[in-house]
Design an enzyme around this catalytic site. Sequence first.
Site, PDB file in Angstrom:
ATOM      1  N   SER A  15       1.640  -2.188   6.115  1.00 26.86           N
ATOM      2  CA  SER A  15       1.711  -1.905   7.615  1.00 26.86           C
ATOM      3  C   SER A  15       0.270  -1.758   8.367  1.00 26.86           C
ATOM      4  CB  SER A  15       2.568  -0.832   7.740  1.00 26.86           C
ATOM      5  OG  SER A  15       1.745   0.605   7.174  1.00 26.86           O
ATOM      6  N   SER A  16      -0.714  -1.555   7.326  1.00 29.15           N
ATOM      7  CA  SER A  16      -2.169  -1.242   8.010  1.00 29.15           C
ATOM      8  C   SER A  16      -3.281  -1.813   6.845  1.00 29.15           C
ATOM      9  CB  SER A  16      -2.400   0.040   8.515  1.00 29.15           C
ATOM     10  OG  SER A  16      -2.038   1.003   7.446  1.00 29.15           O
ATOM     11  N   GLY A  17      -4.309  -1.545   7.381  1.00 27.68           N
ATOM     12  CA  GLY A  17      -5.624  -1.777   6.356  1.00 27.68           C
ATOM     13  C   GLY A  17      -5.655  -3.119   5.492  1.00 27.68           C
ATOM     14  N   ASP A  55       9.723   3.165   0.272  1.00 22.79           N
ATOM     15  CA  ASP A  55       9.187   4.340  -0.153  1.00 22.79           C
ATOM     16  C   ASP A  55       8.774   4.180  -1.698  1.00 22.79           C
ATOM     17  OD1 ASP A  55       8.318   6.752  -0.628  1.00 22.79           O
ATOM     18  OD2 ASP A  55      10.030   7.920  -0.233  1.00 22.79           O
ATOM     19  N   SER A 133      -7.010  -1.079  -7.610  1.00 15.28           N
ATOM     20  CA  SER A 133      -7.426   0.104  -8.036  1.00 15.28           C
ATOM     21  C   SER A 133      -8.656   0.642  -7.269  1.00 15.28           C
ATOM     22  CB  SER A 133      -8.234  -0.030  -9.480  1.00 15.28           C
ATOM     23  OG  SER A 133      -8.925   1.014 -10.097  1.00 15.28           O
ATOM     24  N   TYR A 147      -7.812  11.941  -6.815  1.00 14.71           N
ATOM     25  CA  TYR A 147      -7.641  10.583  -6.257  1.00 14.71           C
ATOM     26  C   TYR A 147      -8.156   9.657  -7.312  1.00 14.71           C
ATOM     27  CZ  TYR A 147      -8.648   6.099  -3.942  1.00 14.71           C
ATOM     28  OH  TYR A 147      -8.548   4.667  -3.548  1.00 14.71           O
ATOM     29  N   LYS A 151      -6.853   6.559  -9.867  1.00 16.50           N
ATOM     30  CA  LYS A 151      -7.447   5.190 -10.094  1.00 16.50           C
ATOM     31  C   LYS A 151      -7.696   4.877 -11.558  1.00 16.50           C
ATOM     32  CE  LYS A 151      -6.525   3.886  -6.012  1.00 16.50           C
ATOM     33  NZ  LYS A 151      -5.481   2.916  -5.581  1.00 16.50           N
TER      34      LYS A 151
END
Length: 273
Positions: A15-17, A55, A133, A147, A151
Site C-alpha cells: 500500500s506504500s513505500g 494481515d 531483509s 528490528y 532481519k
Amino acid sequence: MVATTRPVALVTGASSGIGKETARAFATAGFEVIGTGRKTSGLTPPAGVTYLDLDVASDESATAAVAEVIDRFGRIDVLVNNAGMGSAGAVEENSLAQAQSIFNINVFGVIRMTKAVLPHMRAQGSGRVVNISSILGITPQPFMALYVATKHAIEGYSESLDHEVREYGVRVLLVQPAFTKTGFDTNATQPDTPLPLYAERRRRVFDEGIAAGIEKGDDPAVVAKVIVEAATDKKPNLRYTAGPVASRVSKARRLVPARVFDQQIRKLNQLPG
C-alpha cells in the site's frame, strides 16, 4: 478461476513505500500483480495492480489470501514478503510483548506466507520467494536491536529454506536495502517501557541519525528494481543488495576486520569508546 497466461506476483505490504513501487515495477515487467495491505479499501493501486486485504500476523488471513489468488489467477509465480514494521529503543526499553509483536509480523509473517505458497509452487515445479531483509540483517544497529534481530532471523531462514526447496524448482532469495525514502522512522514502534538513561542516546541514534539517513536514502523504486531482478534472473543470487550504501556496507562486513568494523559502528552512532 480465470487462469492467466502471464506470471503472477503477490507482493505483501504494497500500500506504500517499497511494496507499492515493487507492485508497480512487476506490473511494468508484464506480471499480473496482487498487492496486499491490512486495509486497502479507498486506496488507489498502481496501474495493473489488484489490491487485496491481508494481515500477515494472522494464520487464517495468510492462508485465505494465497488461496484467493490461486483461485482467481490459477498460479503464483513470485511471492515478495515485504510487509514489516520498524522498531526503536534500547533492548531494556522494549517489553517482551512488544518483541513478540514485532517478530509476529517481521518473522512469523514471512513464515506464514511462505508456508502458504510453497505447496503450490512445488506442485507447479517453479516459483520464487523474495524476502525483503535489510543491510541490518548482516550488521548491528544499536537502539534497533529487535528490528535487527528479525532481519537476521530472515537471513538464516531464507538461506536454509532455499537449500530445501531448490530441487523442486523453487528459490528463496534475499534483497537487502539500506536507507530508503519511506515512512520507516515515523512509523516505527517506539519503546513501551522507556528509561531515562537511554533517552539521549536513543534520540541521537534513532530520532536524528536514522531519520537523517532515510531523508538522504534511496528512492523505493531503486529497491523495487532489484526485487524484480531477483525474481526474474535465470541464475539468481541468494542475496541482492539494493543501492550503493547497502553494497558498500555488505562489502565492508565481509572484508573489514571485526575490531575495525566494531569501532566504525560506534563512531557512526556517536557512542563512546
